[in-house]
Scaffold this motif. Structure first.
Motif, PDB file in Angstrom:
ATOM      1  N   ARG A 129      39.709  34.091  41.322  1.00  0.00           N
ATOM      2  CA  ARG A 129      38.716  35.233  40.730  1.00  0.00           C
ATOM      3  C   ARG A 129      38.437  36.270  41.475  1.00  0.00           C
ATOM      4  NH1 ARG A 129      33.406  32.713  39.362  1.00  0.00           N
ATOM      5  NH2 ARG A 129      33.544  32.831  41.667  1.00  0.00           N
ATOM      6  N   ALA A 130      38.558  36.116  42.990  1.00  0.00           N
ATOM      7  CA  ALA A 130      38.123  37.309  43.810  1.00  0.00           C
ATOM      8  C   ALA A 130      39.266  38.145  44.243  1.00  0.00           C
ATOM      9  CB  ALA A 130      37.686  36.614  45.299  1.00  0.00           C
ATOM     10  N   ILE A 131      40.664  37.456  44.299  1.00  0.00           N
ATOM     11  CA  ILE A 131      42.007  38.116  44.585  1.00  0.00           C
ATOM     12  C   ILE A 131      42.397  38.946  43.395  1.00  0.00           C
ATOM     13  CG2 ILE A 131      44.289  37.872  44.922  1.00  0.00           C
ATOM     14  CD1 ILE A 131      43.438  35.647  47.008  1.00  0.00           C
ATOM     15  N   GLU A 132      42.243  38.130  42.099  1.00  0.00           N
ATOM     16  CA  GLU A 132      42.819  38.784  41.004  1.00  0.00           C
ATOM     17  C   GLU A 132      41.774  39.895  40.284  1.00  0.00           C
ATOM     18  OE1 GLU A 132      45.119  37.357  36.637  1.00  0.00           O
ATOM     19  OE2 GLU A 132      44.058  35.960  38.272  1.00  0.00           O
ATOM     20  N   LEU A 133      40.601  39.561  40.119  1.00  0.00           N
ATOM     21  CA  LEU A 133      39.721  40.348  39.573  1.00  0.00           C
ATOM     22  C   LEU A 133      38.902  41.162  40.304  1.00  0.00           C
ATOM     23  CD1 LEU A 133      38.708  37.966  36.802  1.00  0.00           C
ATOM     24  CD2 LEU A 133      40.221  39.744  36.786  1.00  0.00           C
ATOM     25  N   ASP A 134      38.005  40.708  41.131  1.00  0.00           N
ATOM     26  CA  ASP A 134      37.104  41.206  42.083  1.00  0.00           C
ATOM     27  C   ASP A 134      37.288  42.245  43.036  1.00  0.00           C
ATOM     28  OD1 ASP A 134      35.161  39.696  40.832  1.00  0.00           O
ATOM     29  OD2 ASP A 134      35.301  37.965  42.391  1.00  0.00           O
ATOM     30  N   VAL A 135      38.125  41.968  44.017  1.00  0.00           N
ATOM     31  CA  VAL A 135      38.603  42.933  44.931  1.00  0.00           C
ATOM     32  C   VAL A 135      39.297  44.100  44.219  1.00  0.00           C
ATOM     33  CG1 VAL A 135      40.195  43.630  46.848  1.00  0.00           C
ATOM     34  CG2 VAL A 135      38.685  41.212  46.706  1.00  0.00           C
ATOM     35  N   PRO A 136      40.092  44.011  43.412  1.00  0.00           N
ATOM     36  CA  PRO A 136      40.840  45.190  42.577  1.00  0.00           C
ATOM     37  C   PRO A 136      39.601  46.026  41.808  1.00  0.00           C
ATOM     38  CG  PRO A 136      42.257  43.389  42.260  1.00  0.00           C
ATOM     39  CD  PRO A 136      40.802  42.597  43.063  1.00  0.00           C
ATOM     40  N   GLU A 137      38.697  45.398  41.268  1.00  0.00           N
ATOM     41  CA  GLU A 137      37.635  46.020  40.628  1.00  0.00           C
ATOM     42  C   GLU A 137      36.952  47.031  41.643  1.00  0.00           C
ATOM     43  OE1 GLU A 137      35.506  47.080  37.237  1.00  0.00           O
ATOM     44  OE2 GLU A 137      37.465  46.526  37.550  1.00  0.00           O
ATOM     45  N   CYS A 138      36.598  46.383  42.864  1.00  0.00           N
ATOM     46  CA  CYS A 138      35.895  47.049  43.731  1.00  0.00           C
ATOM     47  C   CYS A 138      36.412  48.257  44.182  1.00  0.00           C
ATOM     48  CB  CYS A 138      35.627  46.444  45.180  1.00  0.00           C
ATOM     49  SG  CYS A 138      34.553  44.568  44.606  1.00  0.00           S
ATOM     50  N   VAL A 139      37.852  48.261  44.440  1.00  0.00           N
ATOM     51  CA  VAL A 139      38.569  49.319  44.940  1.00  0.00           C
ATOM     52  C   VAL A 139      39.002  50.279  43.919  1.00  0.00           C
ATOM     53  CG1 VAL A 139      40.801  50.030  45.903  1.00  0.00           C
ATOM     54  CG2 VAL A 139      39.673  48.146  46.775  1.00  0.00           C
ATOM     55  N   THR A 141      37.107  50.971  41.044  1.00  0.00           N
ATOM     56  CA  THR A 141      35.803  51.767  40.521  1.00  0.00           C
ATOM     57  C   THR A 141      35.191  52.678  41.563  1.00  0.00           C
ATOM     58  OG1 THR A 141      34.597  49.683  41.116  1.00  0.00           O
ATOM     59  CG2 THR A 141      35.070  49.900  39.053  1.00  0.00           C
ATOM     60  N   TYR A 142      35.551  52.162  42.813  1.00  0.00           N
ATOM     61  CA  TYR A 142      35.289  53.276  44.022  1.00  0.00           C
ATOM     62  C   TYR A 142      35.989  54.251  43.886  1.00  0.00           C
ATOM     63  CZ  TYR A 142      35.262  55.360  48.350  1.00  0.00           C
ATOM     64  OH  TYR A 142      35.595  56.401  49.389  1.00  0.00           O
ATOM     65  N   ASN A 143      37.151  54.482  43.735  1.00  0.00           N
ATOM     66  CA  ASN A 143      38.158  55.487  43.735  1.00  0.00           C
ATOM     67  C   ASN A 143      37.663  56.445  42.499  1.00  0.00           C
ATOM     68  OD1 ASN A 143      39.710  55.271  46.031  1.00  0.00           O
ATOM     69  ND2 ASN A 143      40.837  53.823  44.899  1.00  0.00           N
ATOM     70  N   ARG A 144      37.455  55.680  41.116  1.00  0.00           N
ATOM     71  CA  ARG A 144      36.883  56.418  40.160  1.00  0.00           C
ATOM     72  C   ARG A 144      35.703  56.989  40.165  1.00  0.00           C
ATOM     73  NH1 ARG A 144      40.152  55.045  35.311  1.00  0.00           N
ATOM     74  NH2 ARG A 144      41.567  53.345  35.797  1.00  0.00           N
ATOM     75  N   THR A 145      34.706  56.525  40.646  1.00  0.00           N
ATOM     76  CA  THR A 145      33.398  56.861  40.800  1.00  0.00           C
ATOM     77  C   THR A 145      33.445  58.171  41.658  1.00  0.00           C
ATOM     78  OG1 THR A 145      32.765  54.692  40.543  1.00  0.00           O
ATOM     79  CG2 THR A 145      30.960  56.308  41.136  1.00  0.00           C
ATOM     80  N   HIS A 161      28.036  51.358  47.404  1.00  0.00           N
ATOM     81  CA  HIS A 161      28.131  50.321  46.457  1.00  0.00           C
ATOM     82  C   HIS A 161      29.394  49.316  46.859  1.00  0.00           C
ATOM     83  CE1 HIS A 161      25.539  50.582  42.947  1.00  0.00           C
ATOM     84  NE2 HIS A 161      25.582  51.811  42.962  1.00  0.00           N
ATOM     85  N   LEU A 162      30.502  50.095  47.467  1.00  0.00           N
ATOM     86  CA  LEU A 162      31.836  49.500  47.737  1.00  0.00           C
ATOM     87  C   LEU A 162      31.239  48.576  48.842  1.00  0.00           C
ATOM     88  CD1 LEU A 162      34.696  48.969  47.637  1.00  0.00           C
ATOM     89  CD2 LEU A 162      35.010  50.937  49.067  1.00  0.00           C
ATOM     90  N   GLU A 163      30.538  49.016  49.952  1.00  0.00           N
ATOM     91  CA  GLU A 163      30.327  48.335  51.163  1.00  0.00           C
ATOM     92  C   GLU A 163      29.327  47.093  50.619  1.00  0.00           C
ATOM     93  OE1 GLU A 163      28.513  50.751  54.057  1.00  0.00           O
ATOM     94  OE2 GLU A 163      30.074  52.325  53.804  1.00  0.00           O
TER      95      GLU A 163
END
Length: 202
Positions: A129-139, A141-145, A161-163
């Protein structure tokens, strides 16, 4: 393989239905109704029975074992590494993400550590879950925001938020690693107890 296919056809609904209709053709032949064309009648009735029989249901998929499942996680981790290598992050977050990726990589490295991980389905699920969803979502959403923040400054910074997200994932990974370490510790203690009890009875 060929023998299995033949046996599969012999036991199939289509063959059984065709054979039943073929027997009707044999009965017509015995009674003289089919006449000299009895081979065509028998074959035709067999074919008609095979056509009208319901198809065989598809075989259920074979369950994926933990080792195969971990192989899939390992492949997705390789793609994640390629993805994060192309993004630009602030220095603190980049360092935290690098540590997290190193920990994921160590857990997934083929060998006895991965074997311990594969034996714990919950840990495999959490890591996947962390590899497939969480980490990509963190990166992502950071770039978009960050892009929107440049247009309309103000509010809580995307970097914060990213940190925080990466810190939470690091804490989760640390708990996962501690659980796996505890599993090995219990295994060692169990063997010690076994040897002590064996020594008392020898």
């Amino acid at each position: 393989m060929a023998t299995n296919r033949v046996l599969g056809w012999l036991e199939s609904k289509k063959n059984l239905a065709g054979s039943a209709c073929g027997l009707v053709g044999v009965s017509l032949t015995v009674t003289g109704v089919a006449g000299t064309y009895w081979p065509l009648v028998v074959a035709g009735l067999y074919g008609a029975g095979a056509l009208i029989a319901p198809p065989e249901p598809p075989a259920p998929p074979e369950p994926v074992g933990p080792t195969e499942q971990l192989g899939g996680v390992r492949e997705r981790f390789g793609r994640l590494r390629e993805y994060v290598a192309e993004v630009e992050l602030p220095a603190p977050a980049e360092g935290r993400l690098a540590e997290l990726m190193d920990l994921y990589g160590a857990l997934l490295e083929p060998g006895w550590v991965a074997d311990v991980l594969a034996a714990d389905p919950e840990s495999v699920h959490a890591l996947s879950r962390a590899i497939e969803l969480d980490v990509p979502e963190c990166v992502d959403t950071y770039n978009r925001t960050r892009w929107w923040t440049r247009l309309t400054p103000g509010g809580e910074s995307p970097e914060r938020h990213l940190e925080r997200q990466l810190s939470l994932l690091s804490e989760e990974a640390a708990r996962l690693t501690a659980d796996l370490r505890e599993t090995e510790a219990r295994r060692q203690q169990t063997h010690t107890t076994y040897l002590e009890e064996r020594g008392q009875h020898s």
